[in-house]
Structures are given as C-alpha cells and as structure tokens.
Design a protein around this motif. Structure first.
Motif, short mmCIF file in Angstrom:
data_model
loop_
_atom_site.label_atom_id
_atom_site.label_comp_id
_atom_site.label_asym_id
_atom_site.label_seq_id
_atom_site.Cartn_x
_atom_site.Cartn_y
_atom_site.Cartn_z
N UNK A 116 0.81 -1.22 0.00
CA UNK A 116 0.00 0.00 0.00
C UNK A 116 0.85 1.27 0.00
N UNK A 117 2.16 1.12 0.05
CA UNK A 117 3.06 2.27 0.03
C UNK A 117 3.32 2.74 -1.40
N UNK A 118 3.76 3.97 -1.53
CA UNK A 118 4.20 4.49 -2.82
C UNK A 118 5.66 4.10 -3.03
N UNK A 119 5.92 3.34 -4.08
CA UNK A 119 7.27 2.86 -4.36
C UNK A 119 7.97 3.81 -5.33
N UNK A 120 9.25 4.04 -5.10
CA UNK A 120 10.02 4.92 -5.99
C UNK A 120 11.34 4.26 -6.35
N UNK A 121 11.81 4.58 -7.54
CA UNK A 121 13.13 4.16 -7.99
C UNK A 121 14.04 5.37 -7.93
N UNK A 122 15.16 5.24 -7.24
CA UNK A 122 16.16 6.29 -7.20
C UNK A 122 17.21 5.94 -8.25
N UNK A 123 17.15 6.67 -9.37
CA UNK A 123 17.99 6.35 -10.52
C UNK A 123 19.19 7.30 -10.60
N UNK A 124 20.39 6.72 -10.64
CA UNK A 124 21.59 7.54 -10.72
C UNK A 124 21.72 8.07 -12.14
N UNK A 125 21.71 9.39 -12.29
CA UNK A 125 21.59 10.02 -13.61
C UNK A 125 22.55 11.18 -13.77
N UNK A 126 22.78 11.54 -15.01
CA UNK A 126 23.54 12.75 -15.35
C UNK A 126 22.55 13.83 -15.78
N UNK A 127 22.73 15.02 -15.25
CA UNK A 127 21.98 16.16 -15.76
C UNK A 127 22.80 16.73 -16.92
N UNK A 128 22.25 16.60 -18.11
CA UNK A 128 22.96 17.01 -19.32
C UNK A 128 22.33 18.28 -19.92
N UNK A 129 23.18 19.11 -20.48
CA UNK A 129 22.70 20.25 -21.26
C UNK A 129 22.84 19.91 -22.74
N UNK A 130 21.71 19.93 -23.44
CA UNK A 130 21.68 19.64 -24.87
C UNK A 130 21.40 20.95 -25.59
N UNK A 139 19.95 8.52 -17.59
CA UNK A 139 20.57 7.46 -16.77
C UNK A 139 22.04 7.29 -17.15
N UNK A 140 22.88 7.15 -16.13
CA UNK A 140 24.32 7.00 -16.35
C UNK A 140 24.60 5.87 -17.35
N UNK A 141 23.88 4.77 -17.22
CA UNK A 141 24.14 3.61 -18.08
C UNK A 141 23.82 3.88 -19.55
N UNK A 142 22.97 4.88 -19.83
CA UNK A 142 22.56 5.17 -21.21
C UNK A 142 23.25 6.41 -21.78
N UNK A 143 24.13 7.01 -21.01
CA UNK A 143 24.69 8.31 -21.36
C UNK A 143 25.38 8.31 -22.73
N UNK A 144 26.27 7.37 -22.94
CA UNK A 144 27.02 7.36 -24.21
C UNK A 144 26.12 7.08 -25.40
N UNK A 145 25.21 6.13 -25.24
CA UNK A 145 24.31 5.79 -26.35
C UNK A 145 23.44 6.96 -26.75
N UNK A 146 22.86 7.64 -25.75
CA UNK A 146 21.97 8.75 -26.04
C UNK A 146 22.72 9.90 -26.70
N UNK A 147 23.92 10.16 -26.21
CA UNK A 147 24.73 11.22 -26.82
C UNK A 147 25.01 10.90 -28.29
N UNK A 148 25.36 9.64 -28.58
CA UNK A 148 25.62 9.25 -29.96
C UNK A 148 24.36 9.33 -30.81
N UNK A 149 23.23 8.93 -30.22
CA UNK A 149 21.95 9.00 -30.95
C UNK A 149 21.63 10.44 -31.35
N UNK A 150 21.86 11.38 -30.43
CA UNK A 150 21.55 12.78 -30.71
C UNK A 150 22.47 13.34 -31.80
N UNK A 151 23.72 12.93 -31.78
CA UNK A 151 24.66 13.36 -32.82
C UNK A 151 24.19 12.87 -34.18
#
Length: 211
Positions: free
Chosen positions: A124-138, A175-187
């Motif tokens: 009955x509790x509210x569950x949360x995921x604490x995701x380690x992330x990078x704040x990026x400026x695009x 997400x830290x784990x997706x950082x490189x992929x997302x950067x490459x995708x945006x390029x």
C-alpha cells in the motif's frame, strides 16, 4: 547504482484471530530518524502488546536490523525484515504493532502474521526508484528542436527545463548507463549539429507505483 525505496509514510491494519496488527511503513535515511520514529510509535501505542520492527538502510542495504519486542525469537522482526528484502527495498522502516486478542497463534502463525502485515503495508506504500543520472545540457538550433524533443519523449528522458535564446538549451536527466548511447543518438539524429555537456550527477526519483 540505482535503488528502490518508498515515499513518505503508509499505515494499514488487519485482524488475525482477534489480534489487531497495525503496520507503519516509513521512508528513512539514517538511524537517528529510525530512533525518532520508533519512540513516537511506542508512545502512541504504549498499550500495545508488542511493537516489532525491522529496517534497512543504504544503497547496498548495508544496514539491516530487526527486533521481536518480546515475541518469541525469530517470529516477528525477522519476518518483517525478510518482507523488506524480498521486495528489494532500502531506506525503509517497518513497525508492526500487535494488540493481543486472546488467541495464541503459535510460532508459525506469528511468522505468517508479521510477514503478511508487513507485506500489506509495503503493497500500500508508494514505491520509488532512485535512478543515478547525469543532468545534461543539450544545445541545438531551433531547426532540430522538434527532433530532439520527440527523441527525449520517446525514450522517457526527463526534461527539466528548456532555455530559449540564440540556440535552445535543454536540461535533461539521462541514466548513467545510457549516457554514451543517447549522446551518440543525438549526434546522428541532428547530423552532428548538437552539443551535449554534462552538468552534474545525482539521484533522480521516479515514482513506479502510487496507492
């Protein structure tokens, strides 16, 4: 590095063979807060037969403690702790208060009662995921803004803000784990007409269930 916890405070109760079991689940960050809450609950339920509890602290669940508060050893605090660990949670305190109703449950019955009541509170509790992330400026030209926003939305990337000047600067948590992929995708998406700069790293809260 991600971890799961609950948000705030949740309480629930049930009657098992005339005994009243009340569960209180709390998000906690340290043992000082645990002690403060325990004293408050013990004061509130000073007439209760037992106030049994367990808690887990730390991203790696490195602190784990439980207490039977007078119930037979291993029949209360440990089942509460196992309910927490089974659900993969940390930074949580669960207190199960029992008002004895006159019918003994036996060791197995106590284990089931405390485990079940703890699970009731967790569910009955509210569950949360604490995701380690990078704040990026695009940063991009206005001609690429639509493409980038569509990409962020499609990939469920949290956009914090957009600053509109000569160019657009979007601040987004990745997400830290997706950082490189997302950067490459945006390029590739913009034919290398984009700038991506890491501002900082931090945990970002994502609500995954809300009751």
């Amino acid at each position: 590095m991600d971890y799961y916890t609950i948000e705030g405070h949740c309480t629930a109760e049930e009657i098992i063979k005339k005994s009243q079991f009340i569960v209180n689940c709390f998000h906690v960050e340290n043992e000082g807060k645990v002690e403060e809450i325990l004293k408050s609950i013990q004061k509130e339920h000073y007439k209760a037969t037992h106030n049994c509890y367990a808690y887990v602290l730390g991203r790696e669940k490195e602190t784990q403690k439980h207490n039977d508060d007078g119930e037979p050893s291993g029949t209360a605090g440990k089942p509460i702790l196992e309910s927490i660990l089974h659900n993969g949670l940390t930074n949580i305190l669960i207190i199960v208060t029992r008002y004895f109703g006159g019918i003994k449950l036996g060791a197995g019955g106590l284990v089931r009662a405390y485990s079940g009541t703890a699970t009731l509170g967790i569910n009955q509790s509210t569950h949360v995921k604490m995701q380690y992330s990078s704040l990026m400026e695009i940063s991009c030209e206005y001609t690429n803004l639509g493409k980038i926003k569509d990409y962020l939305a499609k990939n469920q990337i949290k956009e914090e803000e957009a600053i509109y000047a000569d160019k657009v600067r979007i601040h987004a948590y990745i997400p830290i784990s997706d950082e490189e992929k997302i950067q490459q995708d945006l390029v590739e998406l913009t034919n290398d007409q984009v700038g991506v700069c890491k501002m900082r790293e931090e945990y970002v809260k994502q609500i995954i269930s809300k009751n």
